[in-house]
Design an enzyme around this catalytic site. Structure first.
Site: not given
Length: 510
Positions: A149, A38
């Site tokens: 979120d 990532r």
């Protein structure tokens, strides 16, 4: 470029994991490969190393652009429309029905729902579709769905409400007819009247004070708490409960363990037990405060619960006879209190000594054990993964087992694994299943940082395995019931009604 370059060294990984935990409450156990995958491309573009990145984001803080990009990079967002469909049946048949009944009795025509981990929007839009179909604004209904979120990137996607046509295939046909408008390139957009029901906002559920206020008829917080340790879980549940009405519900993922943070500990939530509600009765609103309400578990429409067949036997005063020459293992070293037999889609974990047994063909069983507490458990799954609920699928079976063990007091950091099964039994339809199951369990354990200390995967012969949770020993015995076991697995595969398709290991990281 820094001397540490793109390579993630142990010290840098520890710093990244500590920073992620401090800022989000998320524990990164054994996720070095995920972190490299990532963050590595970003480091290459920036021409810096991990040490410089850590210094930069630490100085900037979690609310900076760099801090938010860091968090966005390391959060996992797996979702779909009407995922775990029985939850949306519950919203329709229980939550909305109750709101309608309350309005008929003179209450407000109002519904408030919260999707606490909304990801790219499929979950809150699914709620909106159900609510819009039953509670139209033209009839005076005030419907609002809060969608939050921690990942700002997925929130931006969610606000647009644009999806591939394949992504909306799981929307029930009756709701899909008027839900989307076509876009070029095989994409669709959620219609404006549905989007208007949903308000998106960033929220860190581990923040103090709790980032959300208000009283909701139902709160969905699914597959979130599996990333938190017990202390963080308790704090988050306390906040979620404070935001539910006295007659409201908290809906969690099928594999999650809940705790009542101030009164008593919840039991493991699995199978049908994925919905928690405040206790009913006239005293609920007056005698119990929002943050101290004891929550009871409610059964929703769902697949059958995972309930292993348990046969109690008298304690064994002496070790059993040594297994025959075709069996790997050593005799029991401690008293065994119970013998448990499980089959496809079943799981058992225990904090007391017991033997857990099963028969395997192309299926796989993972035996997980904490050698310090001697807490252990076993699952038995048929296929690697699916968005469907249930422990017939490895991705769910592993999550459920790990969380059951942690609920009993095992430490995720100490868990070790042994894996068995994936035999190429002589049924053509099962051949790809066996190979996928073997690959899945190895890759899942590797990604989760759980050492696979022993395995008997592959081959052509079915196996009988028995796991002793007192010692961590597993006996493996080839059996001659290949045809019968294969027939049973084909029947299970047929009733599961999920095509055998390749899986992506990233899907295992909810």
């Amino acid at each position: 470029m820094s001397t540490d370059g793109p390579r993630l060294r142990p010290a840098a990984y520890r710093d990244i994991a500590a920073l992620m935990y401090r800022w989000t409450g998320i524990r990164l156990y054994g996720k070095e490969h995920l972190v490299e995958g990532r963050l590595g491309p970003r480091l290459t573009r920036m021409a810096i190393g991990y040490t410089q990145l850590i210094e930069r984001i630490t100085s900037a803080g979690p609310e900076s652009d760099d801090g938010r990009q860091f968090i966005n990079s390391l959060t996992t967002n797996k979702t779909s429309f009407f995922r775990e469909a029985h939850h949306f049946d519950f919203i329709r048949d229980v939550v909305i029905k109750a709101a309608v009944q309350a309005a008929a009795g003179g209450g407000k025509r109002m519904l408030r729902l919260w999707s606490a981990a909304s990801s790219s929007g499929e979950e809150p839009y699914s709620l909106a579709l159900v609510a819009h179909s039953l509670l139209p604004a033209s009839a005076g209904w005030d419907v609002k769905i809060l969608a939050t979120d921690i990942d700002t990137a997925v929130l931006d996607l969610a606000r647009r409400g644009e999806y591939d046509e394949a992504a909306v295939a799981t929307v029930p046909a009756a709701l899909a007819r008027n839900a989307f408008e076509p876009l070029p390139g095989g994409r669709v957009r959620v219609r404006p009247e549905i989007r208007r029901l949903v308000e998106f906002a960033r929220a860190n559920l581990t923040a103090t004070p709790f980032p959300v206020k208000g009283k909701f008829n139902a709160v969905m917080c699914r597959n979130v708490m599996i990333y938190f340790d017990k202390e963080t879980q308790e704090r988050v549940v306390r906040g979620l409960v404070s935001c539910t009405r006295a007659d409201g519900y908290l809906i969690v993922g099928h594999s999650e363990t809940l705790f009542d943070p101030t009164v008593t500990r919840f039991g493991t939530v699995q199978g049908v037990h994925t919905i928690a509600g405040r206790p009913a009765g006239p005293s609920a609103a007056t005698a119990v405060s929002p943050t101290t309400a004891t929550v009871r578990l409610i059964a929703a429409r769902a697949p059958a619960p995972i309930a292993p067949r348990l046969t109690r036997v008298p304690p064994i005063a002496s070790p059993p006879r040594r297994p025959g020459p075709r069996t790997q293992g050593v005799p029991l070293a401690k008293v065994t209190e119970a013998r448990i037999s499980i089959t496809v889609g079943e799981i058992h974990a225990s904090a007391v000594p017991c033997q857990i047994s099963t028969l395997l063909g192309s299926c796989v069983s993972a035996c997980l054990w904490d050698p310090e507490t001697r807490i252990g458990g076993m699952n038995h799954f048929l296929l690697p993964e699916s968005d469907a609920a249930g422990a017939r699928f490895g991705v769910h079976a592993m999550e459920i087992l790990i969380n059951k063990l942690m609920a009993l007091g095992a430490s995720r950091r100490r868990l070790v694994a042994k894996a068995f099964g994936a035999a190429n039994v002589s049924v053509a339809r099962l051949l790809p299943v066996a190979a996928q199951n073997a690959t899945f369990v190895r890759e899942y354990l590797k990604r989760e940082g759980i050492p696979l200390v022993s395995e008997r995967l592959g081959g052509v012969a079915p196996r009988s395995i028995t796991f002793d949770t007192a010692t961590g020993t597993v006996w493996v015995l080839p059996v001659g019931k290949a045809a019968a076991i294969a027939r049973g697995e084909v029947a299970a595969l047929r009733t599961t009604a999920v095509p055998v398709t390749p899986f992506v290991i990233e899907d295992a990281l909810f």
